[in-house]
Design a protein around this motif. Structure first.
Motif, PDB file in Angstrom:
ATOM      1  N   GLY A  85      -6.955-109.819 -44.183  1.00 57.32           N
ATOM      2  CA  GLY A  85      -6.705-108.694 -42.609  1.00 57.32           C
ATOM      3  C   GLY A  85      -5.546-108.697 -42.783  1.00 57.32           C
ATOM      4  N   ASN A  86      -5.117-109.769 -41.808  1.00 61.58           N
ATOM      5  CA  ASN A  86      -3.277-109.621 -40.495  1.00 61.58           C
ATOM      6  C   ASN A  86      -2.113-109.520 -41.698  1.00 61.58           C
ATOM      7  OD1 ASN A  86      -5.653-110.454 -38.753  1.00 61.58           O
ATOM      8  ND2 ASN A  86      -5.220-112.965 -38.934  1.00 61.58           N
ATOM      9  N   ILE A  87      -2.621-109.876 -42.860  1.00 54.47           N
ATOM     10  CA  ILE A  87      -1.300-109.316 -43.584  1.00 54.47           C
ATOM     11  C   ILE A  87      -0.825-108.484 -44.667  1.00 54.47           C
ATOM     12  CG2 ILE A  87      -0.483-111.853 -43.356  1.00 54.47           C
ATOM     13  CD1 ILE A  87      -2.017-112.090 -45.931  1.00 54.47           C
ATOM     14  N   MET A  88      -0.198-108.125 -45.046  1.00 56.59           N
ATOM     15  CA  MET A  88      -0.246-106.975 -45.438  1.00 56.59           C
ATOM     16  C   MET A  88       0.185-107.455 -47.307  1.00 56.59           C
ATOM     17  SD  MET A  88      -1.684-103.766 -45.254  1.00 56.59           S
ATOM     18  CE  MET A  88      -1.006-103.142 -46.282  1.00 56.59           C
ATOM     19  N   HIS A  89       1.169-107.788 -47.344  1.00 54.88           N
ATOM     20  CA  HIS A  89       2.114-108.878 -48.193  1.00 54.88           C
ATOM     21  C   HIS A  89       2.225-109.738 -47.791  1.00 54.88           C
ATOM     22  CE1 HIS A  89       1.404-105.201 -50.284  1.00 54.88           C
ATOM     23  NE2 HIS A  89       2.631-104.599 -49.173  1.00 54.88           N
ATOM     24  N   ILE A 105     -13.996-115.363 -49.719  1.00 53.57           N
ATOM     25  CA  ILE A 105     -14.550-116.802 -50.220  1.00 53.57           C
ATOM     26  C   ILE A 105     -14.207-117.516 -49.273  1.00 53.57           C
ATOM     27  CG2 ILE A 105     -12.843-117.986 -52.009  1.00 53.57           C
ATOM     28  CD1 ILE A 105     -13.556-115.330 -53.385  1.00 53.57           C
ATOM     29  N   TRP A 106     -13.186-116.653 -48.285  1.00 53.26           N
ATOM     30  CA  TRP A 106     -12.412-118.084 -47.438  1.00 53.26           C
ATOM     31  C   TRP A 106     -13.163-118.685 -46.502  1.00 53.26           C
ATOM     32  CZ3 TRP A 106      -8.590-120.889 -45.884  1.00 53.26           C
ATOM     33  CH2 TRP A 106      -8.233-121.619 -44.734  1.00 53.26           C
ATOM     34  N   ALA A 133      -6.708-100.839 -53.248  1.00 53.67           N
ATOM     35  CA  ALA A 133      -7.735-102.030 -54.480  1.00 53.67           C
ATOM     36  C   ALA A 133      -7.018-103.261 -52.832  1.00 53.67           C
ATOM     37  CB  ALA A 133      -7.267-101.521 -55.345  1.00 53.67           C
ATOM     38  N   GLN A 134      -6.664-103.138 -52.280  1.00 52.66           N
ATOM     39  CA  GLN A 134      -5.627-104.204 -51.675  1.00 52.66           C
ATOM     40  C   GLN A 134      -6.707-103.956 -50.622  1.00 52.66           C
ATOM     41  OE1 GLN A 134      -3.214-105.836 -51.655  1.00 52.66           O
ATOM     42  NE2 GLN A 134      -2.974-106.882 -50.606  1.00 52.66           N
ATOM     43  N   GLY A 135      -7.674-103.426 -49.921  1.00 48.78           N
ATOM     44  CA  GLY A 135      -8.996-103.109 -48.510  1.00 48.78           C
ATOM     45  C   GLY A 135      -9.519-104.382 -49.255  1.00 48.78           C
ATOM     46  N   GLN A 136      -9.922-104.102 -50.932  1.00 51.00           N
ATOM     47  CA  GLN A 136     -10.742-104.980 -52.024  1.00 51.00           C
ATOM     48  C   GLN A 136     -11.042-105.593 -51.382  1.00 51.00           C
ATOM     49  OE1 GLN A 136     -14.194-103.946 -52.725  1.00 51.00           O
ATOM     50  NE2 GLN A 136     -14.624-102.589 -51.667  1.00 51.00           N
ATOM     51  N   ALA A 137      -9.653-106.654 -51.784  1.00 49.39           N
ATOM     52  CA  ALA A 137      -8.461-107.293 -52.758  1.00 49.39           C
ATOM     53  C   ALA A 137      -9.118-108.125 -50.952  1.00 49.39           C
ATOM     54  CB  ALA A 137      -7.399-107.873 -52.688  1.00 49.39           C
ATOM     55  N   GLU A 138      -8.541-108.212 -49.853  1.00 51.44           N
ATOM     56  CA  GLU A 138      -8.370-108.378 -48.822  1.00 51.44           C
ATOM     57  C   GLU A 138     -10.255-109.459 -48.878  1.00 51.44           C
ATOM     58  OE1 GLU A 138      -6.403-106.360 -45.918  1.00 51.44           O
ATOM     59  OE2 GLU A 138      -4.181-106.849 -47.280  1.00 51.44           O
ATOM     60  N   ALA A 139     -11.014-108.140 -48.475  1.00 50.53           N
ATOM     61  CA  ALA A 139     -12.555-108.100 -47.842  1.00 50.53           C
ATOM     62  C   ALA A 139     -12.423-109.667 -49.337  1.00 50.53           C
ATOM     63  CB  ALA A 139     -12.947-106.963 -48.991  1.00 50.53           C
ATOM     64  N   LEU A 140     -12.905-109.624 -50.330  1.00 48.76           N
ATOM     65  CA  LEU A 140     -13.145-110.979 -51.418  1.00 48.76           C
ATOM     66  C   LEU A 140     -12.746-111.910 -51.355  1.00 48.76           C
ATOM     67  CD1 LEU A 140     -14.638-111.696 -53.077  1.00 48.76           C
ATOM     68  CD2 LEU A 140     -13.381-110.822 -55.069  1.00 48.76           C
ATOM     69  N   HIS A 187      -3.060-108.238 -55.103  1.00 50.06           N
ATOM     70  CA  HIS A 187      -2.985-109.987 -54.820  1.00 50.06           C
ATOM     71  C   HIS A 187      -2.831-110.172 -53.074  1.00 50.06           C
ATOM     72  CE1 HIS A 187      -1.346-113.161 -55.751  1.00 50.06           C
ATOM     73  NE2 HIS A 187      -0.419-113.068 -55.120  1.00 50.06           N
ATOM     74  N   VAL A 188      -4.232-110.599 -53.051  1.00 42.63           N
ATOM     75  CA  VAL A 188      -3.855-111.392 -52.127  1.00 42.63           C
ATOM     76  C   VAL A 188      -3.737-113.079 -52.570  1.00 42.63           C
ATOM     77  CG1 VAL A 188      -5.045-112.588 -49.765  1.00 42.63           C
ATOM     78  CG2 VAL A 188      -4.971-109.552 -50.720  1.00 42.63           C
ATOM     79  N   SER A 189      -2.953-113.965 -51.847  1.00 38.94           N
ATOM     80  CA  SER A 189      -2.811-115.377 -52.156  1.00 38.94           C
ATOM     81  C   SER A 189      -3.443-115.714 -51.213  1.00 38.94           C
ATOM     82  CB  SER A 189      -1.337-115.295 -52.244  1.00 38.94           C
ATOM     83  OG  SER A 189      -1.223-117.492 -52.438  1.00 38.94           O
TER      84      SER A 189
END
Ligand SMILES: [Zn+2]
Length: 509
Positions: free
Chosen positions: A504-508, A289-290, A278-285, A209-211
């Motif tokens: 990328g600067n955050i894990m959670h 978007i950003w 999966a976290q890496g993919q979510a962060e890349a996406l 999950h990435v907010s």
């Protein structure tokens, strides 16, 4: 010798049988409990949503005719339906209502005994009076009963506001991939399919999950329009990658003033081992978007209500749909704002329909007066008395119609000068041609059609020659910059346009 051989063979056969019986057979049927509290809560509305505002389905009523339930049964699953509460967008849900729903579901879960999986049918933007994050509370209470080994899968509207705490309690998360929505049931089927796949393969999926600090109205998050179109296409590619099951982008619900409001990205990993990737993919996406956030724009022309009416009147030979976006019923606004009616009358329009203004009291007066009567009414502005006020009109009553043949209360169709006005006995939106047909009207017979939504829903989009979104005041104000937020996290785009951010600067988060 012969007898001895027979005996020996019998012993071998019995041993083989016993041995085969001992081999643990792969379980194919599983016990799946289903439940749901589906609500989109608008925190700006000054009244609470209660149980009476929900359609509440229990037991077989919750599964009757539902594609997701049929899928589970066809797959040999034992389905244990409990309470499914489904409400349309409106104010914050009262504490008593939420707790009654939650406790009934928890009680049914306890009574069900051991279950293998749970399917939750949610919206994702539920907000409850007195709870900082009721969705997190809901899943945490469920986990207290089930422990961590039961697979829990939940489906969502992409306008949900999802927190890390909520995600942590779920194994599988899947959101609609279309706005306007045309894949609600498809998403629910996809979710239960993943649940079955996880149970059959003894998987305990985890969701990355990435907010994203982006707060936009759904009207800037149309999935068939770039840049979101390409991002939603990527969800299919990510879902097919080794070790993943699904991926979602939540556009979020901006009229819920809570710190979890905003966009987010999820990638479902089939197990713990694949979660970091999966976290890496979510962060890349999320980062992609950003970078494109400035391109998240309205896909139809916008204007003040006066400009919208003038443009519509100048349009040659075509019907123009105007959406009263500040009073967008589908975003939870009151639906009884009178500004647009007042402006249509001020412009002396000769052929417009406004569907509709919610005013059950005025409808009762119409029922008492009878068809054909000329009546003086004070309409609207009773529920939303912040941005609107009642308007006094003199009108002719054309007819009384019903939303459904078995509807208890009728709606009233009135003629006010050049405006055909639909007075509604309950809070609802006109989102497809059938809603007009039910009140014996064809929207394309009018020069101007006004509906209380933001973006036109697909059914009207398909027939509308032209659409203008009127940026009107109300509880669903489209201009985030003009809303006085108290609780959304800061900084956030577009309220803090100069902020920088990277997933990328955050894990959670
Ligand atoms: Zn939605």
């Amino acid at each position: 010798m012969w007898i001895r051989s027979i005996t020996k063979m019998t012993i071998i056969a019995v041993a083989l049988f016993v041995c085969l019986s001992c081999t643990p057979e792969k379980k194919t049927g599983f016990r799946i409990l289903t439940a749901g509290i589906r609500h989109e809560s608008n925190t700006f509305i000054p009244y609470l949503t209660t149980a009476a505002d929900f359609t509440i389905l229990r037991g077989s009523d919750a599964t009757q005719g539902r594609a997701w339930a049929k899928f589970l049964v066809n797959e040999g699953m034992e389905v244990i339906p409990t309470l499914h509460a489904i409400g349309s967008a409106s104010g914050v849900v009262s504490k008593d209502t939420y707790e009654a729903f939650r406790d009934e579901i928890l009680e049914a879960l306890r009574a069900a005994g051991s279950v293998d999986g749970i399917f939750l049918d949610m919206h994702g933007a539920l907000h409850v009076e007195g709870y900082p994050d009721a969705q997190a509370d809901f899943i945490q209470q469920i986990r207290k009963i089930t422990g961590e080994d039961v697979v829990i899968a939940a489906s969502f509207d992409l306008h949900g506001n999802i927190s890390r705490e909520f995600i942590d309690g779920l194994n599988i998360v899947s959101a609609y991939r279309t706005a306007p929505h045309v894949d609600g049931e498809g998403t629910r089927v996809r979710t239960v399919r993943m649940l079955v796949e996880a149970l059959r393969n003894d998987l305990l999926p985890r969701t990355a999950h990435v907010s994203l600090p982006i707060l936009i109205p759904g009207e800037k998050g149309i999935t068939s329009v770039e840049p979101l179109k390409s991002f939603y296409k990527r969800l299919h590619e990510i879902s097919r990658m080794e070790g993943f099951m699904d991926a979602s982008i939540f556009v979020g619900m901006p009229w819920t003033d809570v710190n979890r409001a905003g966009m987010s990205v999820q990638v479902v990993a089939q197990d713990d081992r694949h979660l970091p990737v999966a976290q890496g993919q979510a962060e890349a996406l999320a980062n992609a978007i950003w970078r494109e956030r400035a391109r998240l724009k309205f896909d139809v022309p916008t204007a003040s209500i006066d400009e919208a009416i003038k443009t519509a009147l100048e349009a040659q030979d075509s019907t123009v749909f105007i959406t009263d976006s500040g009073d967008n019923v589908t975003a939870g606004a009151a639906g009884d704002g009178t500004l647009v009616l007042e402006r249509l009358l001020a412009h002396n329009v000769s052929n417009a329909i406004l569907a509709g203004i919610v005013d059950p009291e005025a409808v009762k007066q119409c029922v008492a007066a009878g068809i054909g009567a000329k009546v003086n009414l004070s309409v609207g502005g009773k529920i939303d008395n912040v941005f609107s006020k009642p308007l006094t009109i003199t009108c002719t009553e054309l007819r009384l119609t019903k939303e459904q043949p078995d509807s208890k209360q009728p709606d009233a169709v009135l003629q006010v000068d050049g405006v055909t006005l639909v007075l509604l006995s309950r809070h609802r939106a006109f989102t497809e041609p059938a809603h007009f047909h039910a009140m014996e009207s064809d929207p394309l017979d009018y020069k101007i059609v006004v509906v209380k939504e933001g973006y036109l829903f697909q059914g009207l989009r398909d027939i509308a020659p032209r659409a203008i979104m009127a940026l009107t005041p109300g509880f669903a104000n489209q201009l985030m910059e003009n809303i006085e937020y108290k609780h959304v996290r800061r900084p956030i785009f577009p309220l803090d346009p100069n902020m920088t951010w990277s997933a990328g600067n955050i894990m959670h988060n």
